[in-house]
Design a protein around this motif. Structure first.
Motif, short mmCIF file in Angstrom:
data_model
loop_
_atom_site.label_atom_id
_atom_site.label_comp_id
_atom_site.label_asym_id
_atom_site.label_seq_id
_atom_site.Cartn_x
_atom_site.Cartn_y
_atom_site.Cartn_z
N SER A 99 -2.58 1.06 -4.62
CA SER A 99 -2.14 2.45 -4.44
C SER A 99 -3.18 3.49 -4.84
O SER A 99 -2.90 4.68 -4.81
N ASN A 114 -1.41 -4.07 1.45
CA ASN A 114 -0.46 -2.98 1.72
C ASN A 114 0.38 -3.22 2.97
O ASN A 114 1.48 -2.68 3.09
N THR A 135 5.39 5.24 0.51
CA THR A 135 4.81 6.35 -0.24
C THR A 135 4.98 7.68 0.48
O THR A 135 5.11 7.73 1.71
N TYR A 158 -5.10 5.09 2.33
CA TYR A 158 -3.90 4.58 1.66
C TYR A 158 -2.65 4.92 2.45
O TYR A 158 -1.81 4.05 2.74
N LYS A 162 0.04 2.33 4.44
CA LYS A 162 1.47 2.28 4.13
C LYS A 162 2.32 2.62 5.36
O LYS A 162 3.42 2.06 5.54
#
Length: 330
Positions: A99, A114, A135, A158, A162
């Motif tokens: 993360s 992920n 997220t 990131y 996700k």
């Protein structure tokens, strides 16, 4: 006060107090921050059998409760298939993730962890409910109070990984799932978690009287780990009570307040009893443009999580209040 002093799961109704039977695997429950807290919280649910794993084959510690240890490597298809075929789990909670946005910009392994391709393939065509932690960084930050109907448009690696994970899950036509888009998580310290937690970082800087820069123009909806435990416990109970129900649900999972890190720092100072003048000297306002970061950070990824509150009947606690003081061990 220690981690185990916290009351993670609060039963809200007489129905909630009824004994449930469920076998739950928490991926990331051995080494991950949220995973460890879930092991502790769900272990207080009567009739719930907890199994815990790390996200890869490497693990150097035991689960934080009497949870049974499972060796599972998310990057190894054979490992994932073997564990899930042998386990017959009612619920799998996937908390595993890399993360740190900076790491995700350059690490191919981060993206592979992920996006749980092997996990989804192993769970499809089973009766297991997958609860997957996503997220708020799937949003681009161009508008406040995003909801489930706000179009995701991640602006860093990131967030993109996700969102790809969400698509992988949703495209599995016969998979039962709940996706929870979490904001920044606030909670007690956990042994073995190397990264400093943000509110404890603020506390330490304030008590050491060290002036620190805090961004004023990036906003999120911080959520307490205890509330996440209550939310996931609710879905575990629902799966136990309705084993033949198919869940295909996605929710924003944030707290009640839209706060910048600067706002959060002042809230911690207030909880510590630091007067406003001293706090202003220690909490230095800065802009996102002044931060030297190897990734793009979305400006406003605050979320409106009212749909989740309506679904489960659980209201998250405000950031400013008694729970913050408890987490700070005051």
């Amino acid at each position: 006060r220690r981690l185990y002093d916290f009351d993670f799961v609060t039963m809200d109704t007489d129905t909630d107090r009824q004994r449930v039977k469920a076998k739950v695997l928490i991926i990331g429950g051995i080494t991950g921050y949220l995973g460890q807290l879930l092991c502790i919280g769900l272990s207080r649910e009567q009739g719930v059998e907890i199994h815990a794993s790390s996200s890869t084959s490497s693990q150097s510690q035991s689960p934080p409760t009497t949870a049974k240890t499972i060796h599972l490597d998310l990057l190894d298809e054979a490992s994932v298939t073997a564990v899930l075929s042998e386990g017959s789990y009612d619920v799998v909670v996937n908390t595993a993730a890399v993360s740190q946005p900076a790491v995700c910009e350059t690490s191919s392994t981060a993206a592979a962890i992920n996006v749980p391709t092997h996990l989804v393939a192993a769970l499809e065509n089973t009766n297991t409910l997958l609860i997957h932690i996503s997220t708020d960084q799937v949003y681009d930050g161009s508008s406040r109070d995003s909801t489930e109907s706000t179009a995701p448009n991640p602006i860093n690696a990131y967030g993109r990984s996700k969102l790809q994970a969400e698509a992988c899950i949703q495209e599995a036509a016969s998979l039962s799932y709940v996706i929870l888009r979490s904001s920044i998580i606030v909670g007690p310290e956990v042994e073995g978690v190397e990264r400093p937690l943000f509110v404890q970082f603020i506390r330490n800087r304030l008590l050491a009287k060290q002036p620190t820069d805090y961004v004023t123009d990036e906003f999120r909806s911080p959520i307490f780990a205890q509330d996440i435990c209550r939310i996931i416990a609710w879905f575990v109970r629902q799966r136990a009570a309705h084993p033949d129900t198919t869940f295909r649900e996605l929710y924003c999972m944030g707290g009640l307040e839209r706060l910048s890190r600067h706002d959060m720092a002042h809230a911690v100072a207030t909880a510590l009893g630091i007067d406003a003048s001293a706090a202003s000297d220690l909490i230095v306002a800065t802009s996102s443009a002044a931060m030297d970061r190897p990734y793009v950070s979305p400006r406003d990824i605050s979320m409106d999580s009212s749909a989740l509150a309506r679904r489960i009947g659980i209201q998250c606690k405000p950031f400013r209040g008694a729970l913050l003081k408890e987490i700070l061990q005051l």
